[in-house]
Design a protein around this motif. Structure first.
Motif, PDB file in Angstrom:
ATOM      1  N   UNK B 149       7.975   2.819   9.336  1.00  0.00           N
ATOM      2  CA  UNK B 149       9.376   2.766   9.761  1.00  0.00           C
ATOM      3  C   UNK B 149      10.305   2.610   8.568  1.00  0.00           C
ATOM      4  N   UNK B 150       9.730   2.405   7.410  1.00  0.00           N
ATOM      5  CA  UNK B 150      10.554   2.162   6.224  1.00  0.00           C
ATOM      6  C   UNK B 150      11.187   3.456   5.714  1.00  0.00           C
ATOM      7  N   UNK B 181      -9.679  -0.473  -3.924  1.00  0.00           N
ATOM      8  CA  UNK B 181      -8.296  -0.847  -4.226  1.00  0.00           C
ATOM      9  C   UNK B 181      -7.315   0.145  -3.601  1.00  0.00           C
ATOM     10  N   UNK B 184      -6.977  -0.633  -0.028  1.00  0.00           N
ATOM     11  CA  UNK B 184      -6.138  -1.813   0.181  1.00  0.00           C
ATOM     12  C   UNK B 184      -4.659  -1.446   0.096  1.00  0.00           C
ATOM     13  N   UNK B 185      -4.344  -0.659  -0.906  1.00  0.00           N
ATOM     14  CA  UNK B 185      -2.943  -0.266  -1.054  1.00  0.00           C
ATOM     15  C   UNK B 185      -2.493   0.578   0.130  1.00  0.00           C
ATOM     16  N   UNK B 187      -3.644   0.307   3.079  1.00  0.00           N
ATOM     17  CA  UNK B 187      -3.479  -0.636   4.181  1.00  0.00           C
ATOM     18  C   UNK B 187      -2.114  -1.327   4.122  1.00  0.00           C
ATOM     19  N   UNK B 188      -1.677  -1.617   2.900  1.00  0.00           N
ATOM     20  CA  UNK B 188      -0.368  -2.263   2.751  1.00  0.00           C
ATOM     21  C   UNK B 188       0.715  -1.384   3.368  1.00  0.00           C
ATOM     22  N   UNK B 191      -0.492  -0.143   7.869  1.00  0.00           N
ATOM     23  CA  UNK B 191      -1.400  -1.152   8.425  1.00  0.00           C
ATOM     24  C   UNK B 191      -2.147  -0.583   9.616  1.00  0.00           C
ATOM     25  N   UNK B 192      -3.352  -1.062   9.817  1.00  0.00           N
ATOM     26  CA  UNK B 192      -4.122  -0.594  10.961  1.00  0.00           C
ATOM     27  C   UNK B 192      -3.369  -0.937  12.246  1.00  0.00           C
ATOM     28  N   UNK B 193      -3.575  -0.172  13.233  1.00  0.00           N
ATOM     29  CA  UNK B 193      -2.926  -0.453  14.514  1.00  0.00           C
ATOM     30  C   UNK B 193      -3.323  -1.826  14.989  1.00  0.00           C
ATOM     31  N   UNK B 194      -2.393  -2.469  15.626  1.00  0.00           N
ATOM     32  CA  UNK B 194      -2.721  -3.778  16.150  1.00  0.00           C
ATOM     33  C   UNK B 194      -2.563  -3.751  17.642  1.00  0.00           C
TER      34      UNK B 194
END
Lengths: 194, 194, 194, 194
Positions: B149-150, B181, B184-185, B187-188, B191-194
């Motif tokens: 959304x950013x 790494x 991880x980035x 993922x930042x 992000x995985x669905x929640x």
DNA sequence: TATGAATGAGATTTCATTCAT
DNA sequence: TATGAATGAAATCTCATTCAT
């Protein structure tokens, strides 16, 4: 929120403030003591009545920011209880220092770290560690609360980098104010539920 | 993936490579031409047979990385079609340059930008703009696809900062390899669905 | 009248000619062997297959002019009998060397005299003395003939200075040709009767 | 007549004076800043407290002479009315500067002109032009008065060359004093009636 | 002869720091 | 405290010259 780091009444503080400005603008190595003197209105030789060396100035500037940021973060966290608010405080303190009245000194702390001799770096590391210990704690709480899946240590580094880098591109006074920027950074770390 | 920037057969390239190493380790200002000469096995005066000035070296190093990264990113995006994969390519190129064989030169590009004179900075800005135009494009696609959304511009700055900062803390060869790494980035940002 | 000093067929002469051009234009000290090499189309290291040192070049250039001017003056005086004509020959030779095909080398001889080491200056002084002995002789004749009241030695110095200085202001190919300039100089020394 | 160019009380002036001496004796290029420092009794690094560069010294020296000679010539012409006396003033000023207390600086102005960068030369040209405009004026008056048949511009160049060259051969303190030399030069330009 | 890499001495310049006044 | 002259170490850079290829 960000108490002034330097007291304009005190000659030594005027010096530190001017130096921080120049260090931030041009870099520590590229700034001469002559320029610092000129900025504060004295000759370079007179600087050394106030400080022992050029590196002393750098050290003092960094020391001030470190203490102040630690205090500010403690104060910010003191009233925040839920993980999301606490995380926002983390970001808010960082951004207010990076772009508020203490911007020069904070920029110097973040980007001229290597200009300091190793010994002096070690001295400052204590205060810095305390600061990051708070970060670690808040981020761990966030993870525990299920707000993020990232490892707290890694998230800390990512976030710190992202925020530190704002000093290269974000200009306060534009369309985006500090609060909005803080919200955006918070969104990066804690995306809205989908 | 990251083709070598410097050809060990060519004296000038050996020089640039050695200089990049030292600039990265100690900073541009703190590195003397004598040290560079020593690192490459010649006297300092002989350096100037190959380059016109110390700043020339810095410029040449940065120029090489800029071209190479642009090529690498183009190649990386050429085969990637879906937004997520393309975003991963973005991060992957950046991290491979920051921590692979070109780590020194890339670190110099990222962190010694200000050591370059303004005119020379302007020259490099062209190549750099092309690189970031690709970022902008990929991040816009991600936003359009609803992955984030950013605002793309802001996400670009945040992400670039977070990755650039890894050169201060991430050490390859440890428990966390480059692929991890990169994940991880990613993922930042996504992000995985929640 | 002024035989070419340098033979374009001989590599060494090409070198000397190019060097004379540069020495004249920029001065001996301000000219590097690299520039000389570039002017003649070889690299600086190769120069030293033709000459022993940079000063060698300067010496050789001057030596050539000195011999040639002496020969030219002898030839010019050989056919001149009356004092006025002989004096004109003096001036004519000087000006033809200063502004003809040998202009560069002659300018170097006149204006870079001090760039030569003292020992080498001493070597050249012989040929130079012979040249000025002829001047002295002709000017003495002129005085004896009542053409001038000035002491021959002093007149020699004044005249030589006035002519040498033309290399800073006179440009051949303009309204005033060499013959006219010679006449003007002759008028300076031997004003028309009033 | 020739007011001292440099004030021995002022460190910067002592430096300029010493430099002028060395530049005159050895040439600008052959003089090192170390030698200048030694001549004035300080280390070479300290020079740069007073001047920005070696070329700065050359410029300052020349600038001083130019202003002083212009003033001296104006003063000399102020009281002279008839063309002959005015012409003598021209020569007298030149020779007093070339061989009086300002000899070093004047010699540098005359003979090291090319050592100055083109930009700086252009700056000095203004003051120099004013000086030569006075020459032109006086020589034109002389021609109008029938004292000479030579074109004023050409006479100016010849005369200037002849006088400038005296710095290579005339030594004050010998049999011929400055007044006598001035008379001789005047005789060159305005021969006695025959 | 030519190349081009390297030498090595020495040049100019920078600059933090000291210190007498 | 401030000045300003000076220090002195070290930095960058220049350049004639050498030499293996």
């Amino acid at each position: 929120m960000t108490a002034p780091l330097f007291d304009p009444e005190k000659p030594r503080d005027r010096l530190l403030s001017a130096a921080a400005r120049l260090f931030h603008r041009q870099g520590y190595a590229a700034t001469t003591v002559r320029e610092i003197g000129a900025e504060v209105g004295i000759l370079s030789g007179s600087l050394f009545h106030h400080v022992k060396s050029k590196e002393d100035i750098l050290f003092a500037v960094m020391d001030r920011v470190i203490s102040a940021m630690l205090d500010a973060l403690r104060a910010g966290l003191a009233t925040a209880t839920d993980p999301r608010t606490r995380l926002r405080a983390l970001i808010s303190v960082e951004l207010h220092y990076l772009h508020g009245p203490a911007a020069d000194a904070t920029g110097v702390l973040f980007h001229e770290w290597r200009a300091l001799s190793e010994q002096r770096r070690a001295v400052l590391l204590d205060g810095r560690s305390a600061y990051f210990a708070l970060w670690q704690q808040v981020l761990t709480e966030a993870q525990t609360a299920g707000l993020t899946t990232l490892d707290p240590t890694m998230l800390r580094q990512f976030l710190h980098g992202a925020l530190a880098w704002t000093s290269f591109w974000y200009k306060p006074g534009g369309a985006l104010d500090l609060e909005a920027l803080t919200d955006q950074a918070l969104t990066l770390v804690l995306p809205p539920l989908r």
